[in-house]
Design a protein around this motif. Sequence first.
Motif, PDB file in Angstrom:
ATOM      1  N   MET A 142       0.837  -1.188   0.000  1.00 13.05           N
ATOM      2  CA  MET A 142       0.000   0.000   0.000  1.00 13.05           C
ATOM      3  C   MET A 142       0.878   1.247   0.000  1.00 13.05           C
ATOM      4  SD  MET A 142      -3.324  -0.153   2.172  1.00 13.05           S
ATOM      5  CE  MET A 142      -3.665  -1.356   3.348  1.00 13.05           C
ATOM      6  N   SER A 143       0.364   2.246  -0.598  1.00 15.85           N
ATOM      7  CA  SER A 143       1.141   3.475  -0.671  1.00 15.85           C
ATOM      8  C   SER A 143       0.940   4.308   0.594  1.00 15.85           C
ATOM      9  CB  SER A 143       0.723   4.290  -1.900  1.00 15.85           C
ATOM     10  OG  SER A 143      -0.565   4.815  -1.710  1.00 15.85           O
ATOM     11  N   VAL A 144       1.829   5.230   0.802  1.00 12.11           N
ATOM     12  CA  VAL A 144       1.771   6.125   1.959  1.00 12.11           C
ATOM     13  C   VAL A 144       0.509   6.982   1.915  1.00 12.11           C
ATOM     14  CG1 VAL A 144       2.947   8.014   3.132  1.00 12.11           C
ATOM     15  CG2 VAL A 144       4.279   6.143   2.166  1.00 12.11           C
ATOM     16  N   LYS A 145       0.099   7.376   0.723  1.00 11.46           N
ATOM     17  CA  LYS A 145      -1.092   8.207   0.554  1.00 11.46           C
ATOM     18  C   LYS A 145      -2.343   7.467   1.026  1.00 11.46           C
ATOM     19  CE  LYS A 145      -3.464  11.003  -2.887  1.00 11.46           C
ATOM     20  NZ  LYS A 145      -3.482  11.434  -4.276  1.00 11.46           N
ATOM     21  N   LEU A 152      -2.481   4.892   3.128  1.00 13.00           N
ATOM     22  CA  LEU A 152      -2.363   4.693   4.571  1.00 13.00           C
ATOM     23  C   LEU A 152      -2.699   5.981   5.332  1.00 13.00           C
ATOM     24  CD1 LEU A 152       0.843   2.486   4.864  1.00 13.00           C
ATOM     25  CD2 LEU A 152      -1.510   1.828   5.367  1.00 13.00           C
ATOM     26  N   SER A 153      -2.272   7.113   4.811  1.00  7.23           N
ATOM     27  CA  SER A 153      -2.567   8.395   5.465  1.00  7.23           C
ATOM     28  C   SER A 153      -4.054   8.690   5.468  1.00  7.23           C
ATOM     29  CB  SER A 153      -1.814   9.534   4.771  1.00  7.23           C
ATOM     30  OG  SER A 153      -0.429   9.334   4.860  1.00  7.23           O
ATOM     31  N   ILE A 154      -4.700   8.469   4.328  1.00  3.50           N
ATOM     32  CA  ILE A 154      -6.145   8.707   4.228  1.00  3.50           C
ATOM     33  C   ILE A 154      -6.900   7.763   5.166  1.00  3.50           C
ATOM     34  CG2 ILE A 154      -8.141   8.518   2.690  1.00  3.50           C
ATOM     35  CD1 ILE A 154      -6.285   9.507   0.431  1.00  3.50           C
ATOM     36  N   THR A 155      -6.493   6.516   5.214  1.00  4.60           N
ATOM     37  CA  THR A 155      -7.127   5.539   6.099  1.00  4.60           C
ATOM     38  C   THR A 155      -6.976   5.950   7.559  1.00  4.60           C
ATOM     39  OG1 THR A 155      -6.639   3.785   4.501  1.00  4.60           O
ATOM     40  CG2 THR A 155      -7.191   3.101   6.746  1.00  4.60           C
ATOM     41  N   LEU A 156      -5.813   6.414   7.930  1.00  2.84           N
ATOM     42  CA  LEU A 156      -5.559   6.853   9.302  1.00  2.84           C
ATOM     43  C   LEU A 156      -6.413   8.070   9.662  1.00  2.84           C
ATOM     44  CD1 LEU A 156      -3.961   6.461  11.881  1.00  2.84           C
ATOM     45  CD2 LEU A 156      -2.167   7.887  10.916  1.00  2.84           C
ATOM     46  N   VAL A 157      -6.550   9.009   8.756  1.00  7.18           N
ATOM     47  CA  VAL A 157      -7.376  10.198   8.989  1.00  7.18           C
ATOM     48  C   VAL A 157      -8.842   9.793   9.173  1.00  7.18           C
ATOM     49  CG1 VAL A 157      -8.269  12.303   7.921  1.00  7.18           C
ATOM     50  CG2 VAL A 157      -5.826  11.838   7.875  1.00  7.18           C
ATOM     51  N   LEU A 158      -9.341   8.939   8.294  1.00  6.31           N
ATOM     52  CA  LEU A 158     -10.733   8.489   8.396  1.00  6.31           C
ATOM     53  C   LEU A 158     -10.985   7.712   9.679  1.00  6.31           C
ATOM     54  CD1 LEU A 158     -11.435   7.424   4.698  1.00  6.31           C
ATOM     55  CD2 LEU A 158     -12.283   9.452   5.895  1.00  6.31           C
ATOM     56  N   LEU A 159     -10.051   6.883  10.051  1.00  4.04           N
ATOM     57  CA  LEU A 159     -10.173   6.134  11.296  1.00  4.04           C
ATOM     58  C   LEU A 159     -10.188   7.067  12.507  1.00  4.04           C
ATOM     59  CD1 LEU A 159     -10.357   3.358  12.599  1.00  4.04           C
ATOM     60  CD2 LEU A 159      -7.865   3.288  12.632  1.00  4.04           C
ATOM     61  N   SER A 160      -9.352   8.077  12.489  1.00  7.73           N
ATOM     62  CA  SER A 160      -9.311   9.055  13.582  1.00  7.73           C
ATOM     63  C   SER A 160     -10.631   9.813  13.699  1.00  7.73           C
ATOM     64  CB  SER A 160      -8.178  10.056  13.367  1.00  7.73           C
ATOM     65  OG  SER A 160      -6.937   9.413  13.367  1.00  7.73           O
ATOM     66  N   ILE A 161     -11.201  10.177  12.568  1.00  2.46           N
ATOM     67  CA  ILE A 161     -12.487  10.880  12.571  1.00  2.46           C
ATOM     68  C   ILE A 161     -13.575   9.991  13.160  1.00  2.46           C
ATOM     69  CG2 ILE A 161     -14.306  11.820  11.074  1.00  2.46           C
ATOM     70  CD1 ILE A 161     -12.031  12.841   9.235  1.00  2.46           C
ATOM     71  N   CYS A 162     -13.594   8.730  12.780  1.00  2.45           N
ATOM     72  CA  CYS A 162     -14.595   7.793  13.309  1.00  2.45           C
ATOM     73  C   CYS A 162     -14.461   7.632  14.824  1.00  2.45           C
ATOM     74  CB  CYS A 162     -14.464   6.431  12.638  1.00  2.45           C
ATOM     75  SG  CYS A 162     -14.991   6.433  10.913  1.00  2.45           S
ATOM     76  N   VAL A 163     -13.246   7.517  15.311  1.00  2.00           N
ATOM     77  CA  VAL A 163     -13.013   7.364  16.748  1.00  2.00           C
ATOM     78  C   VAL A 163     -13.456   8.620  17.494  1.00  2.00           C
ATOM     79  CG1 VAL A 163     -11.220   7.137  18.515  1.00  2.00           C
ATOM     80  CG2 VAL A 163     -11.189   5.653  16.513  1.00  2.00           C
ATOM     81  N   CYS A 164     -13.146   9.781  16.971  1.00  2.00           N
ATOM     82  CA  CYS A 164     -13.539  11.038  17.617  1.00  2.00           C
ATOM     83  C   CYS A 164     -15.056  11.182  17.666  1.00  2.00           C
ATOM     84  CB  CYS A 164     -12.939  12.235  16.901  1.00  2.00           C
ATOM     85  SG  CYS A 164     -11.165  12.380  17.127  1.00  2.00           S
ATOM     86  N   CYS A 165     -15.721  10.878  16.580  1.00  2.00           N
ATOM     87  CA  CYS A 165     -17.185  10.985  16.535  1.00  2.00           C
ATOM     88  C   CYS A 165     -17.833  10.002  17.494  1.00  2.00           C
ATOM     89  CB  CYS A 165     -17.702  10.742  15.127  1.00  2.00           C
ATOM     90  SG  CYS A 165     -17.273  12.061  13.980  1.00  2.00           S
ATOM     91  N   HIS A 166     -17.326   8.790  17.536  1.00  2.00           N
ATOM     92  CA  HIS A 166     -17.902   7.776  18.420  1.00  2.00           C
ATOM     93  C   HIS A 166     -17.700   8.135  19.888  1.00  2.00           C
ATOM     94  CE1 HIS A 166     -19.345   3.946  19.809  1.00  2.00           C
ATOM     95  NE2 HIS A 166     -18.244   3.793  20.508  1.00  2.00           N
ATOM     96  N   SER A 167     -16.542   8.641  20.251  1.00  2.00           N
ATOM     97  CA  SER A 167     -16.274   8.959  21.657  1.00  2.00           C
ATOM     98  C   SER A 167     -17.100  10.139  22.137  1.00  2.00           C
ATOM     99  CB  SER A 167     -14.782   9.228  21.873  1.00  2.00           C
ATOM    100  OG  SER A 167     -14.400  10.396  21.182  1.00  2.00           O
ATOM    101  N   SER A 168     -17.512  11.026  21.236  1.00  2.00           N
ATOM    102  CA  SER A 168     -18.324  12.165  21.651  1.00  2.00           C
ATOM    103  C   SER A 168     -19.777  11.775  21.872  1.00  2.00           C
ATOM    104  CB  SER A 168     -18.243  13.291  20.615  1.00  2.00           C
ATOM    105  OG  SER A 168     -18.867  12.900  19.417  1.00  2.00           O
TER     106      SER A 168
END
Length: 95
Positions: A1-4, A6-22
């Motif tokens: 997988m490319s760095v791009k 992986l970066s997009i996946t990490l950003v989307l995962l972070s957004i999901c975690v933030c939304c769920h915790s709120s």
Amino acid sequence: MSVKILSITLVLLSICVCCHSSEVPAHPGKRRPCCVDVTYMNKSAEVVGETYREQAARPPCVKAIIFNTGNGTQLCADPNAQWVKHLTANMTKVQ
């Protein structure tokens, strides 16, 4: 997988975690209704049981006394109404 990717996946995962915790409720497992309005009319005939609950005013919620009714719903009543004071004097307050 490319760095791009992986970066997009990490950003989307972070957004999901933030939304769920709120969305986590203050009291896990206990989802209680919030009274946004109260009744002033005497509805003591509809009240069942020997307990009541107080709700503090935290917008959009209003200060209220919450009773259980015979049809399984909860009744939001004005804490200053005379009929409410009379009923709560003979009941147990629950948290």
